[in-house]
Scaffold this active site. Sequence first.
Site, PDB file in Angstrom:
ATOM      1  N   ASP A 121     -12.135 -12.052   9.858  1.00 46.35           N
ATOM      2  CA  ASP A 121     -11.117 -12.235   8.811  1.00 46.35           C
ATOM      3  C   ASP A 121      -9.802 -12.666   9.455  1.00 46.35           C
ATOM      4  O   ASP A 121      -9.093 -11.854  10.037  1.00 46.35           O
ATOM      5  CB  ASP A 121     -10.942 -10.903   8.081  1.00 46.35           C
ATOM      6  CG  ASP A 121     -10.016 -10.995   6.889  1.00 46.35           C
ATOM      7  OD1 ASP A 121      -9.901 -12.083   6.297  1.00 46.35           O
ATOM      8  OD2 ASP A 121      -9.408  -9.966   6.545  1.00 46.35           O
TER       9      ASP A 121
ATOM     10  N   LYS B 248     -15.061  -8.322  -0.093  1.00 45.83           N
ATOM     11  CA  LYS B 248     -15.067  -8.822   1.288  1.00 45.83           C
ATOM     12  C   LYS B 248     -16.451  -8.544   1.868  1.00 45.83           C
ATOM     13  O   LYS B 248     -16.978  -7.457   1.667  1.00 45.83           O
ATOM     14  CB  LYS B 248     -13.975  -8.093   2.087  1.00 45.83           C
ATOM     15  CG  LYS B 248     -13.801  -8.590   3.503  1.00 45.83           C
ATOM     16  CD  LYS B 248     -12.609  -7.902   4.161  1.00 45.83           C
ATOM     17  CE  LYS B 248     -12.419  -8.364   5.582  1.00 45.83           C
ATOM     18  NZ  LYS B 248     -11.275  -7.694   6.227  1.00 45.83           N
TER      19      LYS B 248
ATOM     20  N   HIS C 299     -12.014 -14.113   2.439  1.00 49.38           N
ATOM     21  CA  HIS C 299     -13.215 -13.296   2.260  1.00 49.38           C
ATOM     22  C   HIS C 299     -14.385 -14.096   1.722  1.00 49.38           C
ATOM     23  O   HIS C 299     -15.527 -13.884   2.131  1.00 49.38           O
ATOM     24  CB  HIS C 299     -12.899 -12.103   1.351  1.00 49.38           C
ATOM     25  CG  HIS C 299     -11.835 -11.215   1.916  1.00 49.38           C
ATOM     26  ND1 HIS C 299     -11.342 -10.128   1.256  1.00 49.38           N
ATOM     27  CD2 HIS C 299     -11.176 -11.263   3.100  1.00 49.38           C
ATOM     28  CE1 HIS C 299     -10.411  -9.542   2.006  1.00 49.38           C
ATOM     29  NE2 HIS C 299     -10.293 -10.222   3.119  1.00 49.38           N
TER      30      HIS C 299
ATOM     31  N   ASP D 217      -7.019 -14.328   8.065  1.00 41.74           N
ATOM     32  CA  ASP D 217      -5.769 -14.158   7.313  1.00 41.74           C
ATOM     33  C   ASP D 217      -4.679 -15.126   7.781  1.00 41.74           C
ATOM     34  O   ASP D 217      -3.528 -14.740   8.018  1.00 41.74           O
ATOM     35  CB  ASP D 217      -5.246 -12.714   7.415  1.00 41.74           C
ATOM     36  CG  ASP D 217      -6.146 -11.717   6.696  1.00 41.74           C
ATOM     37  OD1 ASP D 217      -6.866 -12.124   5.761  1.00 41.74           O
ATOM     38  OD2 ASP D 217      -6.128 -10.533   7.071  1.00 41.74           O
TER      39      ASP D 217
ATOM     40  N   ASP E 226      -5.404 -13.407  -3.645  1.00 41.61           N
ATOM     41  CA  ASP E 226      -4.935 -13.298  -2.255  1.00 41.61           C
ATOM     42  C   ASP E 226      -5.144 -14.646  -1.578  1.00 41.61           C
ATOM     43  O   ASP E 226      -6.279 -15.067  -1.321  1.00 41.61           O
ATOM     44  CB  ASP E 226      -5.707 -12.212  -1.498  1.00 41.61           C
ATOM     45  CG  ASP E 226      -5.159 -10.809  -1.752  1.00 41.61           C
ATOM     46  OD1 ASP E 226      -4.216 -10.671  -2.559  1.00 41.61           O
ATOM     47  OD2 ASP E 226      -5.665  -9.864  -1.127  1.00 41.61           O
TER      48      ASP E 226
ATOM     49  N   ASP F  32      -1.806 -13.069   1.214  1.00 42.81           N
ATOM     50  CA  ASP F  32      -2.280 -11.951   2.032  1.00 42.81           C
ATOM     51  C   ASP F  32      -2.672 -12.533   3.382  1.00 42.81           C
ATOM     52  O   ASP F  32      -3.840 -12.819   3.643  1.00 42.81           O
ATOM     53  CB  ASP F  32      -3.479 -11.266   1.358  1.00 42.81           C
ATOM     54  CG  ASP F  32      -3.903 -10.024   2.138  1.00 42.81           C
ATOM     55  OD1 ASP F  32      -3.156  -9.614   3.048  1.00 42.81           O
ATOM     56  OD2 ASP F  32      -4.978  -9.472   1.830  1.00 42.81           O
TER      57      ASP F  32
ATOM     58  N   MET G 166       2.430  -5.891  -7.631  1.00 41.58           N
ATOM     59  CA  MET G 166       1.118  -5.308  -7.314  1.00 41.58           C
ATOM     60  C   MET G 166       1.262  -4.161  -6.322  1.00 41.58           C
ATOM     61  O   MET G 166       2.104  -4.209  -5.430  1.00 41.58           O
ATOM     62  CB  MET G 166       0.235  -6.411  -6.727  1.00 41.58           C
ATOM     63  CG  MET G 166      -1.154  -5.983  -6.311  1.00 41.58           C
ATOM     64  SD  MET G 166      -1.261  -5.340  -4.622  1.00 41.58           S
ATOM     65  CE  MET G 166      -2.004  -6.723  -3.762  1.00 41.58           C
TER      66      MET G 166
ATOM     67  N   ASP H 231       2.405   1.890   3.353  1.00 39.42           N
ATOM     68  CA  ASP H 231       3.371   0.913   3.898  1.00 39.42           C
ATOM     69  C   ASP H 231       4.804   1.394   3.663  1.00 39.42           C
ATOM     70  O   ASP H 231       5.721   1.050   4.413  1.00 39.42           O
ATOM     71  CB  ASP H 231       3.251  -0.457   3.209  1.00 39.42           C
ATOM     72  CG  ASP H 231       1.887  -1.101   3.388  1.00 39.42           C
ATOM     73  OD1 ASP H 231       1.184  -0.735   4.334  1.00 39.42           O
ATOM     74  OD2 ASP H 231       1.546  -1.971   2.561  1.00 39.42           O
TER      75      ASP H 231
ATOM     76  N   GLU I  75     -11.110  -6.394  -5.153  1.00 43.09           N
ATOM     77  CA  GLU I  75     -11.134  -7.416  -4.097  1.00 43.09           C
ATOM     78  C   GLU I  75     -12.378  -7.271  -3.233  1.00 43.09           C
ATOM     79  O   GLU I  75     -12.583  -6.244  -2.593  1.00 43.09           O
ATOM     80  CB  GLU I  75      -9.865  -7.269  -3.242  1.00 43.09           C
ATOM     81  CG  GLU I  75      -9.813  -8.227  -2.076  1.00 43.09           C
ATOM     82  CD  GLU I  75      -8.509  -8.109  -1.292  1.00 43.09           C
ATOM     83  OE1 GLU I  75      -7.543  -7.509  -1.808  1.00 43.09           O
ATOM     84  OE2 GLU I  75      -8.467  -8.604  -0.153  1.00 43.09           O
TER      85      GLU I  75
ATOM     86  N   HIS J 185       0.880  -1.168   0.000  1.00 40.40           N
ATOM     87  CA  HIS J 185       0.000   0.000   0.000  1.00 40.40           C
ATOM     88  C   HIS J 185       0.919   1.220   0.000  1.00 40.40           C
ATOM     89  O   HIS J 185       2.025   1.169   0.561  1.00 40.40           O
ATOM     90  CB  HIS J 185      -0.808   0.101   1.291  1.00 40.40           C
ATOM     91  CG  HIS J 185      -1.705  -1.051   1.594  1.00 40.40           C
ATOM     92  ND1 HIS J 185      -1.296  -2.173   2.242  1.00 40.40           N
ATOM     93  CD2 HIS J 185      -3.025  -1.220   1.360  1.00 40.40           C
ATOM     94  CE1 HIS J 185      -2.326  -2.997   2.395  1.00 40.40           C
ATOM     95  NE2 HIS J 185      -3.380  -2.446   1.862  1.00 40.40           N
TER      96      HIS J 185
ATOM     97  N   GLU K 217      -9.979 -13.272  -2.523  1.00 43.04           N
ATOM     98  CA  GLU K 217      -9.203 -13.714  -1.353  1.00 43.04           C
ATOM     99  C   GLU K 217      -9.898 -14.890  -0.686  1.00 43.04           C
ATOM    100  O   GLU K 217     -11.093 -14.828  -0.398  1.00 43.04           O
ATOM    101  CB  GLU K 217      -9.034 -12.560  -0.360  1.00 43.04           C
ATOM    102  CG  GLU K 217      -8.407 -13.044   0.946  1.00 43.04           C
ATOM    103  CD  GLU K 217      -7.982 -11.952   1.896  1.00 43.04           C
ATOM    104  OE1 GLU K 217      -7.400 -10.959   1.434  1.00 43.04           O
ATOM    105  OE2 GLU K 217      -8.223 -12.107   3.108  1.00 43.04           O
TER     106      GLU K 217
HETATM  107  C1  GCO Z   1      -8.111  -7.226   4.382  1.00 45.47           C
HETATM  108  C2  GCO Z   1      -7.697  -7.207   2.936  1.00 45.47           C
HETATM  109  C3  GCO Z   1      -6.461  -6.439   2.694  1.00 45.47           C
HETATM  110  C4  GCO Z   1      -6.250  -6.141   1.247  1.00 45.47           C
HETATM  111  C5  GCO Z   1      -5.131  -5.185   1.092  1.00 45.47           C
HETATM  112  C6  GCO Z   1      -4.779  -4.922  -0.337  1.00 45.47           C
HETATM  113  O1  GCO Z   1      -9.026  -7.956   4.638  1.00 45.47           O
HETATM  114  O2  GCO Z   1      -7.537  -6.523   5.203  1.00 45.47           O
HETATM  115  O3  GCO Z   1      -7.563  -8.510   2.500  1.00 45.47           O
HETATM  116  O4  GCO Z   1      -5.360  -7.109   3.237  1.00 45.47           O
HETATM  117  O5  GCO Z   1      -6.001  -7.285   0.503  1.00 45.47           O
HETATM  118  O6  GCO Z   1      -5.501  -4.007   1.722  1.00 45.47           O
HETATM  119  O7  GCO Z   1      -5.784  -4.267  -0.955  1.00 45.47           O
HETATM  120 MN    MN Z   2      -6.668  -9.277   0.721  1.00 45.60          MN
HETATM  121 MN    MN Z   3      -8.337 -10.403   4.385  1.00 47.08          MN
END
Ligand code: GCO
Ligand code: MN
Ligand code: MN
Length: 394
Positions: A257, A185, A222, A259, A247, A293, A90, A59, A183, A56, A219
């Site tokens: 979420d 979610k 998600h 991850d 992702d 991700d 990306m 970041d 993306e 990002h 993702e």
């Molecule tokens: C989340 C998302 C993020 C995005 C990232 C890139 O649920 O926090 O998955 O990790 O993928 O912000 O756009």
């Molecule tokens: Mn993501």
């Molecule tokens: Mn996520």
Amino acid sequence: MSARFDPVPDDRFTFGLWTVGNPGRDPFGGPVRATMDPDHIVRGLAKVGAYGVNLHDDDLIPFGASARERDRLVAAFQQTLRDTGMVVPMATTNLFSQPIFKDGAFTANDPQVRAFALQKTMRAIDLGAELGAATYVFWGGREGTEADACRDPRTAWNRMRDAIDFLCGYVKDQGYGLRFALEAKPNEPRGDNYLPTTGHMLHFISTLEHHEMVGVNPEVAHEVMSGLSFPHAVAQAMACDKLFHIDLNGQKIGRYDQDLRFGSEDQKGAFLLIRLLEGTLGGKRYDGPRHFDAHAYRTEDEAGVWAFARGCMRTYKILHARAEAFDRDPEVRALLAEQPDAALDPLLAAGYSRGKADALGKLTIDVDAVARRGLGYERLDQLLLEHLLGVRGG
Ligand code: GCO
Ligand code: MN
Ligand code: MN
């Protein structure tokens, strides 16, 4: 541990700066690990065999940094990329951390917020292009609601479309070769996020002015949060040539979420996903970067973070080998090849014709005989499990 599954840059595995860099903050507690700077992260990723790093804007460049500071940070980062041979496939915009985005960015009711979101995204796109990114991701962040009466959801949808149309125009006008990947979610951080699934995104894309340059970035977590099949979402995107990025992570159904490390949950879903991505079942292979991700458990120190990164990549390669063995297995092939009615295929494919309608109308089908036939899916699924569990196949 077998070296056969050790990651190498040719595998095209990527991680976000925010993934391995995640310090373990959650809604109930602060960071448990020290913040790693981008240089340290990229060197660490190169060491574990990754191919690239995604980011990002914020970041790399702290929010509000001066133009001079920005240029200095970008130059230092480019030096790190040169030193390590890592690439940036990306890039994306942080449209969720700053207080100004508390009611969303492109869909916010305040036009100043929407203007600021576009301004920030144009700058972030410039940064992505400067770093050589081929894909630009849009994750909605806080685009959504709790108090749903605050705006007409159709207005939100139109605002989102206006924003993406505008930014596609910007990319074209600048002559950048970037493509967008959207993306979805379903919720988190908002109670209800707009455009909650990959299916919603695919339809939304079909309404865009420059739909040809926009695809999806599905993702795992998600889609699983919604209780939906991730392989099916990915398959739909692949079938319409819209899988521009992915992702990868792990997630338990019905949770926040998470991850998690790729493949740490729902190994069968992960296996079916890799079968699709790698084309072991036939069909076109996904040729973009394999992006994780995800982040390490909050219990981990830095060594645990690198163990997490290696784990994501190794599991991917192990599942790839398992999927290859499964699709090569003669018994599996025999079960999948059974098509007793193959003679009918020309009638059933490629649309309507008067002749086909006549032929179909006259056809005699033995309904009872067809209904009685067993399909062998119990055996097929057991074979899949035995391959997945490593007791069958090479
Ligand atoms: C989340 C998302 C993020 C995005 C990232 C890139 O649920 O926090 O998955 O990790 O993928 O912000 O756009
Ligand atoms: Mn993501
Ligand atoms: Mn996520």
